[in-house]
Design a protein around this motif. Structure first.
Motif, PDB file in Angstrom:
ATOM      1  N   GLN A  66      24.963  35.405  47.910  1.00 55.76           N
ATOM      2  CA  GLN A  66      25.075  35.426  46.453  1.00 55.76           C
ATOM      3  C   GLN A  66      24.028  34.513  45.809  1.00 55.76           C
ATOM      4  O   GLN A  66      23.508  34.808  44.728  1.00 55.76           O
ATOM      5  CB  GLN A  66      26.506  35.085  46.036  1.00 55.76           C
ATOM      6  CG  GLN A  66      27.470  36.196  46.481  1.00 55.76           C
ATOM      7  CD  GLN A  66      28.935  35.910  46.173  1.00 55.76           C
ATOM      8  OE1 GLN A  66      29.449  36.331  45.156  1.00 55.76           O
ATOM      9  NE2 GLN A  66      29.598  35.183  47.053  1.00 55.76           N
ATOM     10  N   GLN A 104      37.000  33.652  44.601  1.00 55.46           N
ATOM     11  CA  GLN A 104      36.692  35.084  44.618  1.00 55.46           C
ATOM     12  C   GLN A 104      37.832  35.893  45.231  1.00 55.46           C
ATOM     13  O   GLN A 104      38.176  36.964  44.740  1.00 55.46           O
ATOM     14  CB  GLN A 104      35.368  35.330  45.361  1.00 55.46           C
ATOM     15  CG  GLN A 104      34.174  34.805  44.555  1.00 55.46           C
ATOM     16  CD  GLN A 104      32.828  35.217  45.114  1.00 55.46           C
ATOM     17  OE1 GLN A 104      32.553  34.998  46.292  1.00 55.46           O
ATOM     18  NE2 GLN A 104      31.969  35.785  44.285  1.00 55.46           N
ATOM     19  N   ILE A 105      38.448  35.373  46.293  1.00 56.74           N
ATOM     20  CA  ILE A 105      39.602  36.072  46.879  1.00 56.74           C
ATOM     21  C   ILE A 105      40.743  36.113  45.860  1.00 56.74           C
ATOM     22  O   ILE A 105      41.385  37.147  45.657  1.00 56.74           O
ATOM     23  CB  ILE A 105      40.080  35.371  48.178  1.00 56.74           C
ATOM     24  CG1 ILE A 105      39.004  35.453  49.263  1.00 56.74           C
ATOM     25  CG2 ILE A 105      41.382  35.999  48.689  1.00 56.74           C
ATOM     26  CD1 ILE A 105      39.264  34.557  50.473  1.00 56.74           C
ATOM     27  N   ILE A 122      32.884  43.801  45.661  1.00 56.01           N
ATOM     28  CA  ILE A 122      32.205  43.156  44.534  1.00 56.01           C
ATOM     29  C   ILE A 122      30.674  43.230  44.671  1.00 56.01           C
ATOM     30  O   ILE A 122      29.942  42.499  44.012  1.00 56.01           O
ATOM     31  CB  ILE A 122      32.663  41.693  44.292  1.00 56.01           C
ATOM     32  CG1 ILE A 122      32.400  40.805  45.503  1.00 56.01           C
ATOM     33  CG2 ILE A 122      34.127  41.643  43.885  1.00 56.01           C
ATOM     34  CD1 ILE A 122      32.690  39.329  45.239  1.00 56.01           C
ATOM     35  N   MET A 127      36.649  42.844  50.712  1.00 56.64           N
ATOM     36  CA  MET A 127      36.601  42.247  49.381  1.00 56.64           C
ATOM     37  C   MET A 127      35.158  42.081  48.908  1.00 56.64           C
ATOM     38  O   MET A 127      34.813  42.441  47.793  1.00 56.64           O
ATOM     39  CB  MET A 127      37.315  40.897  49.395  1.00 56.64           C
ATOM     40  CG  MET A 127      37.472  40.388  48.016  1.00 56.64           C
ATOM     41  SD  MET A 127      37.011  38.766  47.538  1.00 56.64           S
ATOM     42  CE  MET A 127      36.024  37.924  48.473  1.00 56.64           C
ATOM     43  N   TYR A 128      34.302  41.514  49.779  1.00 56.02           N
ATOM     44  CA  TYR A 128      32.920  41.276  49.353  1.00 56.02           C
ATOM     45  C   TYR A 128      32.180  42.596  49.130  1.00 56.02           C
ATOM     46  O   TYR A 128      31.370  42.712  48.220  1.00 56.02           O
ATOM     47  CB  TYR A 128      32.195  40.361  50.341  1.00 56.02           C
ATOM     48  CG  TYR A 128      32.490  38.913  50.026  1.00 56.02           C
ATOM     49  CD1 TYR A 128      32.023  38.347  48.835  1.00 56.02           C
ATOM     50  CD2 TYR A 128      33.274  38.128  50.854  1.00 56.02           C
ATOM     51  CE1 TYR A 128      32.318  37.046  48.500  1.00 56.02           C
ATOM     52  CE2 TYR A 128      33.580  36.813  50.528  1.00 56.02           C
ATOM     53  CZ  TYR A 128      33.090  36.283  49.344  1.00 56.02           C
ATOM     54  OH  TYR A 128      33.387  34.995  49.002  1.00 56.02           O
ATOM     55  N   LEU A 162      38.028  40.044  54.306  1.00 57.12           N
ATOM     56  CA  LEU A 162      36.926  39.449  53.517  1.00 57.12           C
ATOM     57  C   LEU A 162      35.777  40.446  53.365  1.00 57.12           C
ATOM     58  O   LEU A 162      35.174  40.555  52.300  1.00 57.12           O
ATOM     59  CB  LEU A 162      36.389  38.194  54.208  1.00 57.12           C
ATOM     60  CG  LEU A 162      37.094  36.868  53.950  1.00 57.12           C
ATOM     61  CD1 LEU A 162      36.344  35.746  54.663  1.00 57.12           C
ATOM     62  CD2 LEU A 162      37.160  36.568  52.451  1.00 57.12           C
ATOM     63  N   ILE A 203      32.207  32.802  55.142  1.00 56.64           N
ATOM     64  CA  ILE A 203      32.127  32.410  53.738  1.00 56.64           C
ATOM     65  C   ILE A 203      30.819  31.685  53.429  1.00 56.64           C
ATOM     66  O   ILE A 203      30.328  31.721  52.314  1.00 56.64           O
ATOM     67  CB  ILE A 203      33.357  31.596  53.287  1.00 56.64           C
ATOM     68  CG1 ILE A 203      33.507  30.332  54.096  1.00 56.64           C
ATOM     69  CG2 ILE A 203      34.609  32.442  53.350  1.00 56.64           C
ATOM     70  CD1 ILE A 203      34.641  29.453  53.606  1.00 56.64           C
ATOM     71  N   HIS A 204      30.251  31.042  54.452  1.00 58.30           N
ATOM     72  CA  HIS A 204      28.915  30.459  54.276  1.00 58.30           C
ATOM     73  C   HIS A 204      27.915  31.591  54.025  1.00 58.30           C
ATOM     74  O   HIS A 204      27.108  31.526  53.100  1.00 58.30           O
ATOM     75  CB  HIS A 204      28.532  29.644  55.508  1.00 58.30           C
ATOM     76  CG  HIS A 204      27.156  29.040  55.428  1.00 58.30           C
ATOM     77  ND1 HIS A 204      26.867  27.996  54.581  1.00 58.30           N
ATOM     78  CD2 HIS A 204      25.994  29.358  56.059  1.00 58.30           C
ATOM     79  CE1 HIS A 204      25.582  27.696  54.700  1.00 58.30           C
ATOM     80  NE2 HIS A 204      25.029  28.492  55.586  1.00 58.30           N
ATOM     81  N   LEU A 260      34.100  28.652  46.523  1.00 63.38           N
ATOM     82  CA  LEU A 260      33.715  29.946  45.949  1.00 63.38           C
ATOM     83  C   LEU A 260      34.564  31.074  46.544  1.00 63.38           C
ATOM     84  O   LEU A 260      35.107  31.906  45.814  1.00 63.38           O
ATOM     85  CB  LEU A 260      32.224  30.219  46.197  1.00 63.38           C
ATOM     86  CG  LEU A 260      31.714  31.572  45.676  1.00 63.38           C
ATOM     87  CD1 LEU A 260      31.847  31.663  44.168  1.00 63.38           C
ATOM     88  CD2 LEU A 260      30.269  31.812  46.092  1.00 63.38           C
ATOM     89  N   ALA A 261      34.700  31.075  47.880  1.00 67.35           N
ATOM     90  CA  ALA A 261      35.471  32.144  48.525  1.00 67.35           C
ATOM     91  C   ALA A 261      36.925  32.109  48.030  1.00 67.35           C
ATOM     92  O   ALA A 261      37.515  33.154  47.739  1.00 67.35           O
ATOM     93  CB  ALA A 261      35.408  32.001  50.047  1.00 67.35           C
ATOM     94  N   ALA A 268      28.538  34.473  52.799  1.00 66.94           N
ATOM     95  CA  ALA A 268      28.805  35.066  51.487  1.00 66.94           C
ATOM     96  C   ALA A 268      28.168  34.221  50.382  1.00 66.94           C
ATOM     97  O   ALA A 268      27.561  34.753  49.447  1.00 66.94           O
ATOM     98  CB  ALA A 268      30.311  35.181  51.259  1.00 66.94           C
ATOM     99  N   LEU A 269      28.280  32.895  50.504  1.00 66.24           N
ATOM    100  CA  LEU A 269      27.661  32.025  49.487  1.00 66.24           C
ATOM    101  C   LEU A 269      26.140  32.198  49.491  1.00 66.24           C
ATOM    102  O   LEU A 269      25.520  32.397  48.442  1.00 66.24           O
ATOM    103  CB  LEU A 269      28.038  30.549  49.740  1.00 66.24           C
ATOM    104  CG  LEU A 269      27.318  29.516  48.859  1.00 66.24           C
ATOM    105  CD1 LEU A 269      27.647  29.708  47.377  1.00 66.24           C
ATOM    106  CD2 LEU A 269      27.663  28.082  49.282  1.00 66.24           C
ATOM    107  N   ASP A 296      31.087  26.644  49.691  1.00 66.15           N
ATOM    108  CA  ASP A 296      31.364  28.008  50.182  1.00 66.15           C
ATOM    109  C   ASP A 296      32.873  28.261  50.226  1.00 66.15           C
ATOM    110  O   ASP A 296      33.343  29.351  49.886  1.00 66.15           O
ATOM    111  CB  ASP A 296      30.671  28.276  51.533  1.00 66.15           C
ATOM    112  CG  ASP A 296      30.926  27.229  52.591  1.00 66.15           C
ATOM    113  OD1 ASP A 296      31.726  26.295  52.355  1.00 66.15           O
ATOM    114  OD2 ASP A 296      30.332  27.343  53.685  1.00 66.15           O
ATOM    115  N   VAL A 297      33.643  27.238  50.615  1.00 71.32           N
ATOM    116  CA  VAL A 297      35.106  27.375  50.643  1.00 71.32           C
ATOM    117  C   VAL A 297      35.639  27.556  49.216  1.00 71.32           C
ATOM    118  O   VAL A 297      36.465  28.442  48.949  1.00 71.32           O
ATOM    119  CB  VAL A 297      35.760  26.130  51.302  1.00 71.32           C
ATOM    120  CG1 VAL A 297      37.281  26.189  51.163  1.00 71.32           C
ATOM    121  CG2 VAL A 297      35.359  26.032  52.767  1.00 71.32           C
TER     122      VAL A 297
END
Lengths: 149, 226
Positions: free
Chosen positions: A101, B84-85, A128, A124-125, A121, A94-95, B80-81, A97-98, B77-78
């Motif tokens: 973006q 988004q999920i 989008i 999903m990513y 995940l 998720i880091h 946002l994820a 992913a941030l 980050d947590v």
């Protein structure tokens, strides 16, 4: 290792940023330098820079920076506004992913690829529009393929 | 209503308490086992332990029937994820997120999170309000206008105790609007041309940073003696 699938500008200096320093980052950083890039590698833990190829760090073709990939300040230390390739490769999905973006939205970085090893995940990513690679799936396929032959 | 709170630190638990008192069904996701024990003690058995922020964590918290997801952790980050999920996998109608790093506020907004709570901004404006010399403060940003407006408040200073200040003399440039006048005794008036403001009155208005600066300069000059 061949990197021919990434089209880079033919003229002028090329800067790339890699977030997260590990064996994968190190290998990609070396390949990019061999293709003419200057590569900034960001990681909050300076011990991880041991992975990097020493000669390329000494010649400043690879520049390690202690920092957080989601901090604009640290990204700018890595020349983010003048970079057309960012790879987010930390072990934290998720880091990555941030950061990916942020690169797309804040810096309009042309090529952004991030590592997301969690299958759901990743799905999903991808849906989008975040360009993500599941390194776990790819390696397990390779292992299975090799084991099967 | 089923609401999922992500993060069971002080803010998450406090929001959880309010939600329960409003009759919501809640689940609070945390990534620390000890925090989950605290959550259950404070709110009843509502904690959901997640190893990390992923699809399973939201699934276990009942995401498929959730009406709202509120992300309150100290990690952007947590948060946002989580949002988004919730949106992408479970079509949760409303996602709310705390933004810890101010720089992420625009990003979260453009990524479709329904409400963004900018902690740094909130704290700064509250502290500004506490500093009495600051008579014009931002209460909250108005999102989605495209030209960066905020809800502002102007407190009429002591200097006006002997000379009233006509509401229409305030420098309200184009695109800004006075919404409400709160008198020092607590009564409320809608803006009109005839209102004479007095020391201690408060004016609520919507305007840009420029309007905020102009108002600040205006009140700093004090009453004009004609």
């Amino acid at each position: 290792m061949s990197m021919s699938q990434i089209t880079r500008p033919l003229m002028g200096p090329k800067n790339a940023i890699i977030i997260g320093c590990n064996i994968l980052s190190s290998s990609l950083a070396s390949s990019l330098v061999e293709q003419g890039d200057k590569v900034y590698v960001l990681d909050p833990d300076d011990h991880t820079f041991d992975w990097l190829e020493e000669a390329k760090v000494e010649s400043q073709r690879i520049v390690p920076i202690v920092g957080d990939g989601s901090s604009r300040k640290d990204l700018e230390r890595a020349n983010a506004s003048d970079t057309d390739l960012l790879l987010a490769l930390s072990e934290d999905d998720i880091h990555n992913a941030l950061v990916a973006q942020i690169a797309k939205h804040t810096y309009q970085t042309r090529i952004v690829v991030c590592r997301i090893d969690d299958r759901k995940l990743h799905e999903m990513y991808t849906a989008i529009g975040v360009h993500a690679i599941n390194t776990a799936d790819i390696s397990s396929e390779l292992f299975l393929g090799t084991a099967g032959n | 209503m089923h609401t999922i709170v992500v993060g069971g630190e002080k803010i998450g638990v406090s929001i959880g308490e309010w939600l329960v008192s409003e009759g919501h069904e809640i689940a609070v996701i945390d990534f620390d086992k000890d925090a989950c024990v605290n959550i259950d003690e404070a709110l009843g058995s509502v904690s959901v332990f997640g190893v990390r922020m992923n699809v399973n964590a939201l699934q276990k918290a009942g995401a498929e029937r959730a009406d709202v997801v509120i992300a309150t952790t100290t990690r952007d980050d947590v948060n946002l994820a989580a949002c988004q999920i919730a949106k992408q996998m479970y079509q949760v109608p409303r996602t709310i997120s705390i933004v810890n790093d101010q720089d992420n506020a625009d990003l979260f907004d453009s990524l479709g999170i329904d409400l963004i709570v900018n902690l740094t901004n909130l704290l700064t404006s509250q502290i500004q309000e506490g500093i009495t010399s600051n008579l014009v403060t931002q209460l909250m940003p108005i999102s989605g206008t495209g030209n960066e407006k905020s809800l502002l408040t102007l407190r009429v200073p002591r200097e006006y105790s002997n000379s009233a200040l006509p509401l229409k003399s305030l420098p309200i440039s184009e695109g800004a609007a006075v919404t409400l006048v709160i008198r020092r005794d607590g009564t409320v008036s809608f803006p009109d041309e005839t209102i004479m403001l007095q020391a201690g009155d408060e004016v609520l208005l919507i305007g840009s940073d420029v309007v905020e600066r102009e108002l600040r300069d205006f009140v700093a000059r004090g009453p004009t003696i004609i």
